[in-house]
Design an enzyme around this catalytic site. Structure first.
Site, short mmCIF file in Angstrom:
data_model
loop_
_atom_site.label_atom_id
_atom_site.label_comp_id
_atom_site.label_asym_id
_atom_site.label_seq_id
_atom_site.Cartn_x
_atom_site.Cartn_y
_atom_site.Cartn_z
N GLU A 83 97.76 27.28 36.51
CA GLU A 83 96.99 28.28 37.40
C GLU A 83 96.36 27.43 38.40
O GLU A 83 95.72 26.38 38.20
CB GLU A 83 95.98 28.78 36.49
CG GLU A 83 94.91 29.80 37.27
CD GLU A 83 93.93 30.65 36.34
OE1 GLU A 83 93.64 31.63 36.20
OE2 GLU A 83 93.45 29.73 35.52
N GLU A 185 86.84 36.15 42.95
CA GLU A 185 86.63 35.80 41.52
C GLU A 185 85.25 35.93 41.28
O GLU A 185 84.44 35.17 41.98
CB GLU A 185 87.02 34.58 40.88
CG GLU A 185 86.92 34.60 39.36
CD GLU A 185 87.68 33.45 38.45
OE1 GLU A 185 87.59 33.51 37.37
OE2 GLU A 185 88.56 32.95 39.25
#
Length: 205
Positions: A83, A185
Site C-alpha cells: 500500500e 483519508e
C-alpha cells in the site's frame, strides 16, 4: 473514465465527483477511518498525475494512494502486497513509525521515503500483513495551484532502498483491483471537515 474508492469502517463521510475529475469529500467528526477519491483502476509506473486542491479543513492525508499485489508470492512475505502513499497534505505524520529510505527530488520537490509494516490489517485482499511505502515532501503542497506527481520517480526511489512495488495492474486480489487514486483519508477526525480538488492524467503533457 475514472475509477474511485470510497471506504470506511464506521462514521459518516461522503464523496462527490464530476466527470472532469473534480471531487469533494465531506466528513463528520468521530472515531473511524475513511479513505476515498477518484483515479484509475490500476497503477501505471509511467503515469504523471495532475491535481489541484481547493479546500482542506484538516484531512489526515491528501495523497496519491494505491496498491501493488503479487499473488505468486507467499502471503507470509509482507512484500507480496504493498500500500503506497505519496503525501501532498497531511495533519498526521506517518514517518515517525517508518524506516527511513532516502531523500530525493522530483518535479522540484524534495521528498523523503519511509517503509512501515501492517500486521493483519484490512487490505484489498482481506486482512493480511503487508508493507506501506511512503513519500513525504519537505513542505505541504499548497491549495489553489495546479501541481503534478511524477510517479516513476517515486517507484525508483523506493526501489533504490530495495522496496519493490509488485504488479499494479491486476484484479487478482479478492476485494479490489490494484487501483491508484488521489485519496482523502481521515481517521478519528476531531470535527467535521471538507477537502476538494481535481485530478487528471498529465502523462505526456
Amino acid at each position: 473514465d475514472l475509477f474511485f474508492t470510497h471506504w470506511k469502517d464506521a462514521g459518516a463521510a461522503s464523496l462527490k465527483m464530476s466527470k472532469d475529475g473534480a471531487f469533494s469529500v465531506s466528513w463528520q467528526g468521530g472515531g473511524y477511518n475513511y479513505v476515498g477519491g477518484p483515479g484509475w483502476h490500476y497503477g501505471d509506473k509511467n503515469r504523471v498525475i495532475g491535481y489541484r486542491f481547493n479546500e482542506d479543513s484538516g484531512a489526515s492525508y491528501i495523497t496519491l494512494y494505491g496498491w501493488g499485489y503479487d499473488k505468486t508470492m507467499p502471503a507470509t512475505n509482507p512484500a507480496h502486497l504493498v500500500e503506497y502513499y505519496i503525501l501532498q497534505r497531511w495533519t498526521y505524520d506517518p514517518s515517525k513509525d517508518g524506516v527511513f529510505g532516502k531523500t530525493f527530488v522530483s518535479n522540484g520537490i524534495e521528498y523523503s521515503t519511509y517503509r512501515s509494516i501492517r500486521t493483519q490489517k484490512p487490505s484489498i485482499n482481506g486482512p493480511t500483513t503487508f508493507y506501506q511505502y511512503w513519500s513525504k515532501p519537505s513542505k505541504q503542497r499548497p491549495l489553489g495551484e495546479d501541481n503534478k506527481i511524477i510517479f516513476a520517480d517515486h517507484v525508483k526511489a523506493w526501489a533504490d532502498s530495495g522496496w519493490i512495488l509488485p504488479n499494479m495492474n491486476n484484479f487478482d486480489a479478492s476485494d479490489d483491483p490494484t487501483y491508484q487514486v488521489m485519496a482523502v483519508e481521515v481517521f478519528n477526525p476531531p470535527k467535521d471537515g471538507t477537502a476538494s480538488g481535481r485530478v487528471w492524467d498529465a502523462t505526456g503533457k
